[in-house]
Write a protein that holds these residues in place. Structure first.
Motif, PDB file in Angstrom:
ATOM      1  N   PRO A  52       0.837  -1.232  -0.072  1.00 43.22           N
ATOM      2  CA  PRO A  52      -0.203   0.020   0.273  1.00 43.22           C
ATOM      3  C   PRO A  52       0.258   1.232  -0.172  1.00 43.22           C
ATOM      4  O   PRO A  52       1.532   1.387   0.613  1.00 43.22           O
ATOM      5  CB  PRO A  52      -0.774   0.116   1.557  1.00 43.22           C
ATOM      6  N   ILE A  53       0.288   2.225  -0.718  1.00 43.16           N
ATOM      7  CA  ILE A  53       1.424   3.935  -0.843  1.00 43.16           C
ATOM      8  C   ILE A  53       0.994   4.723  -0.954  1.00 43.16           C
ATOM      9  O   ILE A  53      -0.336   4.568  -1.548  1.00 43.16           O
ATOM     10  CB  ILE A  53       1.874   3.777  -2.225  1.00 43.16           C
ATOM     11  N   SER A  54       1.114   5.593   0.660  1.00 46.20           N
ATOM     12  CA  SER A  54       0.262   6.586   0.653  1.00 46.20           C
ATOM     13  C   SER A  54       0.316   7.517  -0.055  1.00 46.20           C
ATOM     14  O   SER A  54      -0.186   8.807   0.193  1.00 46.20           O
ATOM     15  CB  SER A  54      -0.184   7.127   2.319  1.00 46.20           C
ATOM     16  N   ASP A  55       1.743   7.565  -0.868  1.00 38.27           N
ATOM     17  CA  ASP A  55       2.276   9.023  -1.965  1.00 38.27           C
ATOM     18  C   ASP A  55       1.391   9.939  -2.331  1.00 38.27           C
ATOM     19  O   ASP A  55       0.715   8.440  -3.536  1.00 38.27           O
ATOM     20  CB  ASP A  55       3.711   8.766  -1.712  1.00 38.27           C
ATOM     21  N   PRO A  56       1.205  10.385  -3.017  1.00 39.33           N
ATOM     22  CA  PRO A  56       0.603  11.838  -3.415  1.00 39.33           C
ATOM     23  C   PRO A  56       0.635  11.107  -5.361  1.00 39.33           C
ATOM     24  O   PRO A  56      -0.278  11.074  -5.986  1.00 39.33           O
ATOM     25  CB  PRO A  56       0.542  12.882  -3.395  1.00 39.33           C
ATOM     26  N   GLU A  57       1.985  10.518  -4.728  1.00 39.74           N
ATOM     27  CA  GLU A  57       2.251  10.356  -6.723  1.00 39.74           C
ATOM     28  C   GLU A  57       2.022   9.454  -6.936  1.00 39.74           C
ATOM     29  O   GLU A  57       2.079   8.930  -8.829  1.00 39.74           O
ATOM     30  CB  GLU A  57       4.255  10.991  -6.762  1.00 39.74           C
ATOM     31  N   CYS A  58       1.995   8.559  -6.383  1.00 36.38           N
ATOM     32  CA  CYS A  58       1.084   7.096  -6.698  1.00 36.38           C
ATOM     33  C   CYS A  58      -0.355   7.503  -6.805  1.00 36.38           C
ATOM     34  O   CYS A  58      -1.092   6.931  -5.971  1.00 36.38           O
ATOM     35  CB  CYS A  58       1.546   5.881  -5.585  1.00 36.38           C
ATOM     36  N   GLY A  59      -0.978   8.000  -8.100  1.00 35.76           N
ATOM     37  CA  GLY A  59      -2.230   7.667  -8.141  1.00 35.76           C
ATOM     38  C   GLY A  59      -2.976   6.838  -8.645  1.00 35.76           C
ATOM     39  O   GLY A  59      -4.069   6.469  -8.239  1.00 35.76           O
ATOM     40  N   GLN A  60      -2.356   5.658  -9.393  1.00 32.35           N
ATOM     41  CA  GLN A  60      -2.700   4.489  -9.843  1.00 32.35           C
ATOM     42  C   GLN A  60      -2.322   3.288  -9.625  1.00 32.35           C
ATOM     43  O   GLN A  60      -0.754   3.162  -9.373  1.00 32.35           O
ATOM     44  CB  GLN A  60      -2.374   4.765 -11.774  1.00 32.35           C
ATOM     45  N   PRO A  61      -2.610   2.117  -9.063  1.00 33.65           N
ATOM     46  CA  PRO A  61      -2.165   1.137  -9.575  1.00 33.65           C
ATOM     47  C   PRO A  61      -0.765   0.238 -10.441  1.00 33.65           C
ATOM     48  O   PRO A  61      -1.638   0.864 -11.290  1.00 33.65           O
ATOM     49  CB  PRO A  61      -3.254   0.597  -9.407  1.00 33.65           C
ATOM     50  N   ILE A  62       0.613  -0.054  -9.796  1.00 38.36           N
ATOM     51  CA  ILE A  62       1.174  -0.159 -10.646  1.00 38.36           C
ATOM     52  C   ILE A  62       1.708  -1.447 -11.050  1.00 38.36           C
ATOM     53  O   ILE A  62       2.132  -1.429  -9.258  1.00 38.36           O
ATOM     54  CB  ILE A  62       2.260   0.873 -10.765  1.00 38.36           C
ATOM     55  N   GLU A 112      10.375   1.145  -6.108  1.00 41.21           N
ATOM     56  CA  GLU A 112      10.359   2.529  -6.659  1.00 41.21           C
ATOM     57  C   GLU A 112      10.877   2.538  -5.301  1.00 41.21           C
ATOM     58  O   GLU A 112       9.856   2.897  -4.050  1.00 41.21           O
ATOM     59  CB  GLU A 112       8.820   2.502  -6.924  1.00 41.21           C
ATOM     60  N   GLU A 113      11.621   2.644  -4.797  1.00 42.32           N
ATOM     61  CA  GLU A 113      12.581   3.132  -3.209  1.00 42.32           C
ATOM     62  C   GLU A 113      11.697   4.106  -2.945  1.00 42.32           C
ATOM     63  O   GLU A 113      11.707   4.087  -1.407  1.00 42.32           O
ATOM     64  CB  GLU A 113      14.032   3.241  -3.558  1.00 42.32           C
ATOM     65  N   ARG A 114      11.689   4.953  -3.822  1.00 37.88           N
ATOM     66  CA  ARG A 114      10.566   6.132  -2.970  1.00 37.88           C
ATOM     67  C   ARG A 114       9.730   6.087  -2.420  1.00 37.88           C
ATOM     68  O   ARG A 114       8.901   6.819  -1.228  1.00 37.88           O
ATOM     69  CB  ARG A 114      10.220   7.217  -4.554  1.00 37.88           C
ATOM     70  N   TRP A 115       9.251   5.194  -3.043  1.00 39.64           N
ATOM     71  CA  TRP A 115       7.715   4.990  -2.337  1.00 39.64           C
ATOM     72  C   TRP A 115       7.464   3.803  -0.876  1.00 39.64           C
ATOM     73  O   TRP A 115       7.789   4.096   0.087  1.00 39.64           O
ATOM     74  CB  TRP A 115       6.835   3.886  -2.869  1.00 39.64           C
ATOM     75  N   LEU A 116       8.804   2.747  -1.097  1.00 38.83           N
ATOM     76  CA  LEU A 116       9.181   1.649  -0.328  1.00 38.83           C
ATOM     77  C   LEU A 116       9.854   2.357   0.675  1.00 38.83           C
ATOM     78  O   LEU A 116       9.489   1.366   2.180  1.00 38.83           O
ATOM     79  CB  LEU A 116      10.373   0.768  -1.068  1.00 38.83           C
ATOM     80  N   GLU A 117      10.670   3.184   1.249  1.00 38.35           N
ATOM     81  CA  GLU A 117      10.995   3.836   1.721  1.00 38.35           C
ATOM     82  C   GLU A 117       9.980   4.969   3.305  1.00 38.35           C
ATOM     83  O   GLU A 117      10.226   4.347   4.489  1.00 38.35           O
ATOM     84  CB  GLU A 117      12.321   4.925   1.530  1.00 38.35           C
ATOM     85  N   LYS A 118       9.123   4.961   2.901  1.00 41.11           N
ATOM     86  CA  LYS A 118       7.404   5.538   3.281  1.00 41.11           C
ATOM     87  C   LYS A 118       6.714   4.169   3.311  1.00 41.11           C
ATOM     88  O   LYS A 118       5.872   4.293   4.302  1.00 41.11           O
ATOM     89  CB  LYS A 118       6.765   6.361   2.154  1.00 41.11           C
ATOM     90  N   CYS A 119       6.691   3.289   3.328  1.00 38.14           N
ATOM     91  CA  CYS A 119       5.915   1.944   3.217  1.00 38.14           C
ATOM     92  C   CYS A 119       6.592   1.513   4.829  1.00 38.14           C
ATOM     93  O   CYS A 119       6.942   0.561   4.280  1.00 38.14           O
ATOM     94  CB  CYS A 119       5.583   1.571   2.257  1.00 38.14           C
ATOM     95  N   ALA A 120       5.701   1.443   5.500  1.00 38.35           N
ATOM     96  CA  ALA A 120       6.004   1.227   6.914  1.00 38.35           C
ATOM     97  C   ALA A 120       5.613  -0.673   6.709  1.00 38.35           C
ATOM     98  O   ALA A 120       6.896  -1.515   7.818  1.00 38.35           O
ATOM     99  CB  ALA A 120       5.165   1.547   8.226  1.00 38.35           C
TER     100      ALA A 120
END
Length: 250
Positions: free
Chosen positions: A35-45, A52-60
Motif C-alpha cells: 500500500p502506498i499513501s504517497d500522492p504521486e502514486c495515483g494509479q495501481p502499478i 520504487e524506493e521513493r515509495w517503499l522507504e515510506k511504506c511501514a
C-alpha cells in the motif's frame, strides 16, 4: 487456474513480531503488493521486478520485511495507492481501480501477498480490495498478524482485560464521548488527528490512560498518564483507557 489474493498482517512495526506463516506466504507468492499513501502514486502499478524506493522507504509494512531480512528482490511488485482521504466517492473509485488491477494479475495465475500493518481483519485497507475480489468470484485469504494494541499492551507491560472486563476497539476519529461511556477497557485507535480533543475528554473523566506511539518502530514512545501525552502525536498512536482501580493489597 486463477491466483489467490493473500492479505498478510506483518505486525505493528517490530520485525521480530512477523509470524512464520506470514514469512512463508510472502516467500511463496510471486507478486508482492504494497500500500502506498504517497500522492504521486495515483494509479495501481504492476512493475515487474522494479523497486520504487521513493515509495517503499515510506511504506511501514514493507520496511518490516526488510528489517526481518526477508529477501523480496525477485518478487514482481504491485503498488496500490491508498490515499489518506475521507471523500467516499474518491475512495470507492480508487478501491475499484486497485481491485481491477489485482484481478488482472490473478487471472494469469499469479498469487499475490498484500502486506498490511497489524492484522488484516482490523481496520485494514486490504479489506476493501478483498470484498471486491470475493464479489467477483476470486479466492482470498487472511494471514493474521500481531495487532498494534496487543503489542502496545506488552510494551506498556499491562493486561488489556481481566475476569469479566470488556474490551472495546474504537476509532477515536469519531464520537469520542460516546466511546468513553462504555465499560471496561477502551482502545482508541486513529487518534493522531484529534489528539487535543481526546486528551481533553480523558482529563475530564479522570480515567487511567496509557498511550503508545509508533509501537515497535524506531520512534517508539510510551506514555503512562494523560498529562505526559504531547500536543501532537504521530499517525501510529493509540490509547488504552480504563476506569481507575483501587490498589490490591496482599
Amino acid at each position: 487456474m486463477k491466483g489467490t489474493f493473500y492479505a498478510v498482517g506483518v505486525g505493528p512495526g517490530d520485525p521480530e513480531l512477523l509470524t512464520m506463516k506470514a514469512i512463508r506466504t510472502i516467500r511463496e507468492c510471486p507478486v508482492l503488493a504494497v500500500p502506498i499513501s504517497d500522492p504521486e502514486c495515483g494509479q495501481p502499478i504492476w512493475n515487474r521486478f522494479a523497486k520504487e524506493e521513493r515509495w517503499l522507504e515510506k511504506c511501514a509494512a514493507y520496511q518490516i520485511l526488510t528489517g526481518a531480512d526477508l529477501d523480496v528482490t525477485e518478487k514482481e511488485m504491485l503498488y496500490l495507492p491508498m490515499p489518506m482521504i475521507r471523500e467516499k466517492e474518491r475512495l470507492r473509485e480508487n478501491h475499484d481501480r486497485c481491485a481491477k488491477q489485482v484481478m488482472e494479475i490473478l487471472d494469469v495465475g499469479l498469487d499475490i501477498a498484500c502486506v498490511t500493518l497489524g492484522d488484516p481483519s482490523i481496520y485494514a485497507t486490504t479489506s476493501y480490495i478483498k470484498v471486491r475480489l470475493e464479489q467477483n468470484g476470486y479466492r482470498t485469504a487472511l494471514i493474521p498478524g500481531v495487532p498494534s494494541f496487543c503489542a502496545a499492551a506488552a510494551g506498556l507491560n499491562v493486561t488489556l482485560a481481566e475476569n469479566r472486563e470488556e474490551i472495546h476497539i474504537l476509532p477515536a476519529s469519531y464520537d469520542i464521548e460516546k466511546s468513553l461511556s462504555l465499560s471496561g477497557t477502551r482502545i482508541l485507535m486513529k487518534t493522531a488527528s484529534r489528539t487535543a480533543q481526546v486528551r481533553e475528554a480523558l482529563e475530564k473523566r479522570g480515567m487511567d490512560v496509557l498511550m503508545a506511539e509508533n509501537c515497535g518502530m524506531e520512534q517508539e514512545q510510551f506514555y503512562h498518564s494523560v498529562k505526559e501525552i504531547p500536543d501532537k502525536t504521530s499517525y501510529y498512536s493509540l490509547y488504552i483507557v480504563k476506569e481507575p482501580k483501587e490498589e490490591t493489597k496482599w
